[in-house]
Design a protein around this motif. Sequence first.
Motif, PDB file in Angstrom:
ATOM      1  N   THR A  56       0.817  -1.200   0.000  1.00 35.18           N
ATOM      2  CA  THR A  56       0.000   0.000   0.000  1.00 35.18           C
ATOM      3  C   THR A  56       0.852   1.251   0.000  1.00 35.18           C
ATOM      4  O   THR A  56       0.340   2.344   0.140  1.00 35.18           O
ATOM      5  CB  THR A  56      -0.898   0.022   1.239  1.00 35.18           C
ATOM      6  OG1 THR A  56      -0.073  -0.037   2.414  1.00 35.18           O
ATOM      7  CG2 THR A  56      -1.845  -1.133   1.232  1.00 35.18           C
ATOM      8  N   ASP A  99       8.981  -1.792  -1.489  1.00 37.82           N
ATOM      9  CA  ASP A  99       7.569  -1.533  -1.769  1.00 37.82           C
ATOM     10  C   ASP A  99       7.420  -0.409  -2.795  1.00 37.82           C
ATOM     11  O   ASP A  99       6.543  -0.451  -3.665  1.00 37.82           O
ATOM     12  CB  ASP A  99       6.831  -1.161  -0.483  1.00 37.82           C
ATOM     13  CG  ASP A  99       6.610  -2.353   0.426  1.00 37.82           C
ATOM     14  OD1 ASP A  99       6.740  -3.498  -0.042  1.00 37.82           O
ATOM     15  OD2 ASP A  99       6.313  -2.150   1.624  1.00 37.82           O
ATOM     16  N   ASP A 132       5.774  -0.455  -6.733  1.00 40.32           N
ATOM     17  CA  ASP A 132       4.698   0.423  -7.173  1.00 40.32           C
ATOM     18  C   ASP A 132       5.030   1.155  -8.469  1.00 40.32           C
ATOM     19  O   ASP A 132       4.242   1.981  -8.933  1.00 40.32           O
ATOM     20  CB  ASP A 132       4.375   1.453  -6.082  1.00 40.32           C
ATOM     21  CG  ASP A 132       3.531   0.869  -4.970  1.00 40.32           C
ATOM     22  OD1 ASP A 132       3.003  -0.239  -5.144  1.00 40.32           O
ATOM     23  OD2 ASP A 132       3.392   1.526  -3.917  1.00 40.32           O
ATOM     24  N   TRP A 192       0.770  -9.042 -11.541  1.00 43.97           N
ATOM     25  CA  TRP A 192       0.934  -7.954 -10.578  1.00 43.97           C
ATOM     26  C   TRP A 192      -0.172  -6.947 -10.781  1.00 43.97           C
ATOM     27  O   TRP A 192      -0.395  -6.535 -11.902  1.00 43.97           O
ATOM     28  CB  TRP A 192       2.295  -7.249 -10.726  1.00 43.97           C
ATOM     29  CG  TRP A 192       2.529  -6.389  -9.523  1.00 43.97           C
ATOM     30  CD1 TRP A 192       2.190  -5.070  -9.361  1.00 43.97           C
ATOM     31  CD2 TRP A 192       3.066  -6.822  -8.281  1.00 43.97           C
ATOM     32  NE1 TRP A 192       2.503  -4.654  -8.097  1.00 43.97           N
ATOM     33  CE2 TRP A 192       3.039  -5.707  -7.418  1.00 43.97           C
ATOM     34  CE3 TRP A 192       3.569  -8.042  -7.813  1.00 43.97           C
ATOM     35  CZ2 TRP A 192       3.504  -5.784  -6.106  1.00 43.97           C
ATOM     36  CZ3 TRP A 192       4.024  -8.109  -6.513  1.00 43.97           C
ATOM     37  CH2 TRP A 192       3.996  -6.990  -5.687  1.00 43.97           C
ATOM     38  N   PRO A 193      -0.882  -6.537  -9.750  1.00 43.44           N
ATOM     39  CA  PRO A 193      -0.795  -6.988  -8.365  1.00 43.44           C
ATOM     40  C   PRO A 193      -1.047  -8.490  -8.248  1.00 43.44           C
ATOM     41  O   PRO A 193      -1.682  -9.079  -9.124  1.00 43.44           O
ATOM     42  CB  PRO A 193      -1.897  -6.184  -7.662  1.00 43.44           C
ATOM     43  CG  PRO A 193      -2.102  -4.974  -8.508  1.00 43.44           C
ATOM     44  CD  PRO A 193      -1.886  -5.449  -9.905  1.00 43.44           C
ATOM     45  N   VAL A 214      -4.955 -10.653  -4.126  1.00 38.63           N
ATOM     46  CA  VAL A 214      -4.456  -9.926  -2.972  1.00 38.63           C
ATOM     47  C   VAL A 214      -5.576  -9.036  -2.425  1.00 38.63           C
ATOM     48  O   VAL A 214      -6.416  -8.537  -3.168  1.00 38.63           O
ATOM     49  CB  VAL A 214      -3.201  -9.100  -3.355  1.00 38.63           C
ATOM     50  CG1 VAL A 214      -3.560  -7.938  -4.266  1.00 38.63           C
ATOM     51  CG2 VAL A 214      -2.469  -8.628  -2.119  1.00 38.63           C
ATOM     52  N   THR A 268      -3.832  -3.608  -2.301  1.00 36.01           N
ATOM     53  CA  THR A 268      -2.609  -3.249  -2.998  1.00 36.01           C
ATOM     54  C   THR A 268      -2.635  -1.775  -3.338  1.00 36.01           C
ATOM     55  O   THR A 268      -3.647  -1.099  -3.156  1.00 36.01           O
ATOM     56  CB  THR A 268      -2.444  -4.109  -4.268  1.00 36.01           C
ATOM     57  OG1 THR A 268      -1.142  -3.918  -4.797  1.00 36.01           O
ATOM     58  CG2 THR A 268      -3.474  -3.747  -5.324  1.00 36.01           C
ATOM     59  N   THR A 313      -7.865  -3.260  -4.171  1.00 35.35           N
ATOM     60  CA  THR A 313      -7.074  -2.142  -3.670  1.00 35.35           C
ATOM     61  C   THR A 313      -7.430  -1.807  -2.222  1.00 35.35           C
ATOM     62  O   THR A 313      -6.779  -0.958  -1.606  1.00 35.35           O
ATOM     63  CB  THR A 313      -7.291  -0.889  -4.531  1.00 35.35           C
ATOM     64  OG1 THR A 313      -8.689  -0.595  -4.585  1.00 35.35           O
ATOM     65  CG2 THR A 313      -6.765  -1.105  -5.934  1.00 35.35           C
TER      66      THR A 313
END
Length: 459
Positions: free
Chosen positions: A6, A175, A179, A224-225, A229, A232, A348
């Motif tokens: 995040t 991280d 992104d 990806w993501p 998940v 994200t 998200t």
Amino acid sequence: MRSIFTLTSALFSFVFVFVALAGCSADERTGGPAPLAPTAIPDAMRGPSTPADIDGDGVANETDLCPSVANADQRNACAHGSAPALSGDVVRDGVAHMSWVRLSVGLGVVTEDPALSRGCARHLDYLTQLSAELGSAQLAHEEDLSKPYASAEGHEAGINSVLSIRDGEIASAIDGWMDTLYHRLPLIHPGLTRIGVAVQGRYACLQYRPGTDGSVRAPHEIYWPPADVDETSRQFGGSESPCPTVDDPFSSGSCPPSAAIASIGLHGWGALSAVTATLRNVDTGADVPLYRVYYDGGPSDHEQRGYLDGHIALVPPANSSLDLALYEATANVTLAGTAQSFRWRFRTGRPLPTDVACDADGAHHDLATALPIAVGERAGKVCDDADFFRVGGAGSHTVEIRFVNADGDLDLRAYDASGTQIAQSDTQDDSELVTVPEGGAVEVYGFNGAMGTYLIRVR
């Protein structure tokens, strides 16, 4: 569960230098069990993907624990797990965090190569001294070997690394790289097994190229993501070169941010052509506009030059952002002459709770009354006064708050055990993050009196 990635990369500066990968498994994860996801995700032996069953495992999306991962037996293949706790040791934390990232997409872990870490350290020393000489922060992959503090080892390491300048915390840097787009792709290459890491001041370095065998074929689609998940990043932070959000990716102008860039890795699966893609907000049914769909071997210059490295990338328009919602990405492609479709989902995040009361846990508006908080997540609300939390547990911890900036710009300060302020995070994004030493505390406050609900997470 500590949800995945995040962090914003808005405060990072990036330059990516492309060099074709050539020549160079770990079976143990630092501080954790064997891989959380099987190598066969999705399982090609099962049925085709359909809108009602996107992984083709015979379990409808609505009742599937992992709608994007073929698991008819409902094994918990999409449980990505919490990020490893920080130990304060740069190498240990870098290896553990990078391994956790790779496990989340079903790839093998990495180990440290001390020679690569030494090269990173030499290059960061160069950048630090160059910045002092020029009077401003400098970030570059190459070294001016005429400088007395330059070295061939540092120069080579810089070319073979991803670099950042932000808060000098290696997990946070990783991280941030995840992104982006072009900094992310080599870190989730199936042939990466060895890395070097170093931190100096605000600088972070991760050397990957000598530890990557570029000939390794992806064992499965690398989404990806990560598929399914729970939470994200909602944005690509910009400040990357090449820049995916402008007409000329190699221009010397600014690189604006955009909504998060989804991607599929198909290393070694054959030539890509006739690629189309969509990104849909499942909660609303609306398609997210896409600025470009890039793919390895596509028509533009940087696609032809190999920057996508076996990937398809779904790039939203500049200055956009994803909502807190469930998304479904779909790509239709001719792969090695055969038409194929790929589809997966990711979230998200869910909307913030709306029923949080002011001072629900009692007044904790200064260091003396700071509310104890351990590893995990809880909701809070800034009203007229700031909220203070005392972070428990041994070692340092990363503390993040998530909120909706448009509803109230919240910020975060970190204090050491003596009560001295040591860090502050005050961006205009929907999250803020600081690192807190053992016995330290954090303050959640509103900019210019802003108020709002937030989730605070300690890891």
